[in-house]
Design an enzyme around this catalytic site. Sequence first.
Site, PDB file in Angstrom:
ATOM      1  N   THR A  56      23.079 -17.041 -31.902  1.00  0.00           N
ATOM      2  CA  THR A  56      24.242 -17.819 -32.360  1.00  0.00           C
ATOM      3  C   THR A  56      25.428 -16.897 -32.141  1.00  0.00           C
ATOM      4  O   THR A  56      25.281 -15.670 -32.264  1.00  0.00           O
ATOM      5  CB  THR A  56      24.148 -18.205 -33.852  1.00  0.00           C
ATOM      6  OG1 THR A  56      24.197 -17.013 -34.634  1.00  0.00           O
ATOM      7  CG2 THR A  56      22.864 -18.966 -34.181  1.00  0.00           C
ATOM      8  N   HIS A  57      26.565 -17.437 -31.792  1.00  0.00           N
ATOM      9  CA  HIS A  57      27.760 -16.628 -31.450  1.00  0.00           C
ATOM     10  C   HIS A  57      27.431 -15.605 -30.356  1.00  0.00           C
ATOM     11  O   HIS A  57      28.042 -14.534 -30.331  1.00  0.00           O
ATOM     12  CB  HIS A  57      28.316 -15.889 -32.669  1.00  0.00           C
ATOM     13  CG  HIS A  57      28.434 -16.718 -33.908  1.00  0.00           C
ATOM     14  ND1 HIS A  57      29.596 -17.371 -34.255  1.00  0.00           N
ATOM     15  CD2 HIS A  57      27.536 -17.027 -34.875  1.00  0.00           C
ATOM     16  CE1 HIS A  57      29.416 -18.024 -35.387  1.00  0.00           C
ATOM     17  NE2 HIS A  57      28.168 -17.847 -35.788  1.00  0.00           N
TER      18      HIS A  57
ATOM     19  N   TYR B  37      43.037 -58.551 -13.865  1.00  0.00           N
ATOM     20  CA  TYR B  37      42.883 -57.604 -12.761  1.00  0.00           C
ATOM     21  C   TYR B  37      44.238 -57.019 -12.376  1.00  0.00           C
ATOM     22  O   TYR B  37      45.237 -57.732 -12.268  1.00  0.00           O
ATOM     23  CB  TYR B  37      42.250 -58.284 -11.523  1.00  0.00           C
ATOM     24  CG  TYR B  37      42.117 -57.316 -10.358  1.00  0.00           C
ATOM     25  CD1 TYR B  37      41.048 -56.450 -10.285  1.00  0.00           C
ATOM     26  CD2 TYR B  37      43.114 -57.235  -9.371  1.00  0.00           C
ATOM     27  CE1 TYR B  37      40.943 -55.520  -9.251  1.00  0.00           C
ATOM     28  CE2 TYR B  37      43.020 -56.319  -8.338  1.00  0.00           C
ATOM     29  CZ  TYR B  37      41.927 -55.459  -8.290  1.00  0.00           C
ATOM     30  OH  TYR B  37      41.833 -54.540  -7.269  1.00  0.00           O
TER      31      TYR B  37
ATOM     32  N   LYS C  17      23.480  -7.210  -3.569  1.00  0.00           N
ATOM     33  CA  LYS C  17      23.708  -8.303  -4.520  1.00  0.00           C
ATOM     34  C   LYS C  17      22.929  -9.572  -4.224  1.00  0.00           C
ATOM     35  O   LYS C  17      22.690  -9.937  -3.088  1.00  0.00           O
ATOM     36  CB  LYS C  17      25.199  -8.648  -4.552  1.00  0.00           C
ATOM     37  CG  LYS C  17      25.988  -7.606  -5.320  1.00  0.00           C
ATOM     38  CD  LYS C  17      27.395  -8.071  -5.577  1.00  0.00           C
ATOM     39  CE  LYS C  17      27.427  -9.101  -6.685  1.00  0.00           C
ATOM     40  NZ  LYS C  17      28.726  -9.745  -6.751  1.00  0.00           N
TER      41      LYS C  17
ATOM     42  N   SER D  53      25.947 -11.093  -0.864  1.00  0.00           N
ATOM     43  CA  SER D  53      27.385 -10.843  -0.790  1.00  0.00           C
ATOM     44  C   SER D  53      27.710 -10.414   0.630  1.00  0.00           C
ATOM     45  O   SER D  53      26.934  -9.696   1.264  1.00  0.00           O
ATOM     46  CB  SER D  53      27.743  -9.743  -1.787  1.00  0.00           C
ATOM     47  OG  SER D  53      28.908  -9.075  -1.356  1.00  0.00           O
TER      48      SER D  53
ATOM     49  N   ASN E 179      23.628 -13.335  -5.671  1.00  0.00           N
ATOM     50  CA  ASN E 179      24.545 -14.080  -6.545  1.00  0.00           C
ATOM     51  C   ASN E 179      23.955 -15.442  -6.917  1.00  0.00           C
ATOM     52  O   ASN E 179      23.392 -16.122  -6.063  1.00  0.00           O
ATOM     53  CB  ASN E 179      25.881 -14.284  -5.832  1.00  0.00           C
ATOM     54  CG  ASN E 179      26.567 -12.962  -5.538  1.00  0.00           C
ATOM     55  OD1 ASN E 179      26.472 -12.027  -6.330  1.00  0.00           O
ATOM     56  ND2 ASN E 179      27.230 -12.878  -4.393  1.00  0.00           N
TER      57      ASN E 179
ATOM     58  N   GLU F 197      26.092 -21.471 -10.422  1.00  0.00           N
ATOM     59  CA  GLU F 197      27.560 -21.444 -10.573  1.00  0.00           C
ATOM     60  C   GLU F 197      28.194 -22.729 -10.050  1.00  0.00           C
ATOM     61  O   GLU F 197      29.151 -23.252 -10.622  1.00  0.00           O
ATOM     62  CB  GLU F 197      28.138 -20.250  -9.821  1.00  0.00           C
ATOM     63  CG  GLU F 197      27.833 -18.922 -10.487  1.00  0.00           C
ATOM     64  CD  GLU F 197      28.303 -17.746  -9.640  1.00  0.00           C
ATOM     65  OE1 GLU F 197      29.020 -16.902 -10.166  1.00  0.00           O
ATOM     66  OE2 GLU F 197      27.933 -17.679  -8.453  1.00  0.00           O
TER      67      GLU F 197
ATOM     68  N   GLN G  40      41.349 -50.585  -8.457  1.00  0.00           N
ATOM     69  CA  GLN G  40      40.654 -50.220  -7.215  1.00  0.00           C
ATOM     70  C   GLN G  40      40.245 -48.739  -7.243  1.00  0.00           C
ATOM     71  O   GLN G  40      39.259 -48.348  -6.620  1.00  0.00           O
ATOM     72  CB  GLN G  40      41.590 -50.485  -6.032  1.00  0.00           C
ATOM     73  CG  GLN G  40      41.046 -50.029  -4.703  1.00  0.00           C
ATOM     74  CD  GLN G  40      41.847 -50.595  -3.544  1.00  0.00           C
ATOM     75  OE1 GLN G  40      41.862 -51.807  -3.340  1.00  0.00           O
ATOM     76  NE2 GLN G  40      42.522 -49.744  -2.808  1.00  0.00           N
TER      77      GLN G  40
HETATM   78  N1  ARG Z   1      39.685 -53.685  -3.227  1.00  0.00           N
HETATM   79  C1  ARG Z   1      39.931 -54.303  -4.493  1.00  0.00           C
HETATM   80  C2  ARG Z   1      39.375 -53.388  -5.597  1.00  0.00           C
HETATM   81  O1  ARG Z   1      38.605 -52.574  -5.297  1.00  0.00           O
HETATM   82  C3  ARG Z   1      39.242 -55.612  -4.588  1.00  0.00           C
HETATM   83  C4  ARG Z   1      39.931 -56.655  -5.393  1.00  0.00           C
HETATM   84  C5  ARG Z   1      41.260 -57.006  -4.831  1.00  0.00           C
HETATM   85  N2  ARG Z   1      41.847 -58.107  -5.479  1.00  0.00           N
HETATM   86  C6  ARG Z   1      43.109 -58.374  -5.301  1.00  0.00           C
HETATM   87  N3  ARG Z   1      43.554 -59.454  -5.846  1.00  0.00           N
HETATM   88  N4  ARG Z   1      43.887 -57.601  -4.601  1.00  0.00           N
HETATM   89  O2  ARG Z   1      39.735 -53.503  -6.730  1.00  0.00           O
END
Ligand code: ARG
Length: 480
Positions: A156-157, A318, A284, A278, A286, A291, A323
């Site tokens: 711990t710590h 929407y 070395k 390295s 690594n 990582e 997108q």
């Molecule tokens: N390429 C658009 C997206 O990925 C699809 C939907 C587009 N709709 C619109 N009304 N422009 O979100």
Amino acid sequence: MAGKVLWSSRSGDMDDSMLRFTSSADTDKELAFYDIMGSLAHVMMLGERKIISQDDVLVIIDGLRTILSRLRSGESELDREFEDVHTNIEVMLTDLIGPAGGKLHTGRSRNDQVSTDLRMYLRDAVLEAVSRINDLIRILTDTAQNSQNIIMPGFTHMQHAQPVTAAHHMMAHAFKLGRDADRFMDAYERINVCPLGAGAVAGTTFPIDRKMTSDLLGFRRPMENSMDCVSDRDFVIETAFCASMLSVHLSSMAEELVIWSTPEFGFIEMDDKHTTGSSMLPQKRNPDAAELIRGRTGGVIGDLVSLLTMMKGLPLTYNRDMQEDKRSIIHSISTVIQCTAMMSCIMNAVRFNSDRMLSSALEGYMNAVDLADYLVNKGMPFREAHNAVASAVRYCILEKKELDKLKLSEMKGFSDLIEEDVFSILPIDVCVERRNSFGGTSQQNTAVQIFESINSLIEREERVRLEMSLIDGCWKELTG
Ligand code: ARG
């Protein structure tokens, strides 16, 4: 050349710079298969509901299947000249079968289409991620099984706290990963609902059958509200959170591997396969693989923050901002899939240096609390016992001796409750074995943990197999 869009009837073609700026064709490549599956289900439903003629349905199905095989073979590919995957495939279809292709989009919009595609993509990606986590858990439980006798310090710590077995330590990681896998499977239920048929926002005047498309695509059910259908990205963010939580766990494991493989610790040796040399220092090795897991998982947390920030200011429904979700979530989920698989490779080949772990566990007075507990059992209040042992430890530091190397006469200087029997509780392996409370590090408890973990692993593997075969069955029906 002006770009091709699906909506030029209203506003005229876009110029090139606007098209390049708005196109999502690059990231959308991942969605092409699912877009075609969605279209196949949609057109079968349009035919069933007599919204378009059976002749058109057959021609469209045939065309979509041809496009799928051309995309698969590499004969065709998405064209950046077109806005997105939906436009690409509709254009390919009309090029292939003529004006009948234009009937496919009846009663749907790209807004419900894109969310449907992404849900299908994420279903598969989540099942893949869970499979990779399951593999890693299996490796950790196997490792635990083989390391029940290896004693090491529990920290711990970053300070020596209590001795544990390497098995107990491995199982701690296994349980965290088990929760990650379960969390993904919970998210899966909210991913696996169908927005197709919501239209742009309010539904459609056509007598569509949303249950039918939902069933054909293997979703649990159609989503209830068309506005929610096209605006919900909770499922994306939730998946990104699952990936982030997993990333935190992978990164913490990776960090331990890096520290444990230093000469100062020397607890483990990573296989040469997973280290690099390295360019300047010939001696070395690594720990680059570990990582890079630690480094790359950082980006996954970045993806979650991007998604949350992208969504937080959006009014319903929407908005084109959305997108951008694909870039983040595809990066997020594919990164954790790769990192989990690499962690499995590392853990499969890692060697524990049990002598070094034990000698480290013998340093640092980790049996001090055992001595305190001993005094409590002899009737001393814990607080008083704590003080007595603290004085004993201070004495040991001055004398450069471990507690169990003191003579009884020296011990008695700290409490005359101490008798000869004290020497039976101070050896390190006894300290480990006596930690037999539920969840403790004793061998018997660790064996119970391994058993429980394997049981839930088998259950989860079965569930993943079932979901995969359900989806596979749908694709077989749709592709004929
Ligand atoms: N390429 C658009 C997206 O990925 C699809 C939907 C587009 N709709 C619109 N009304 N422009 O979100």
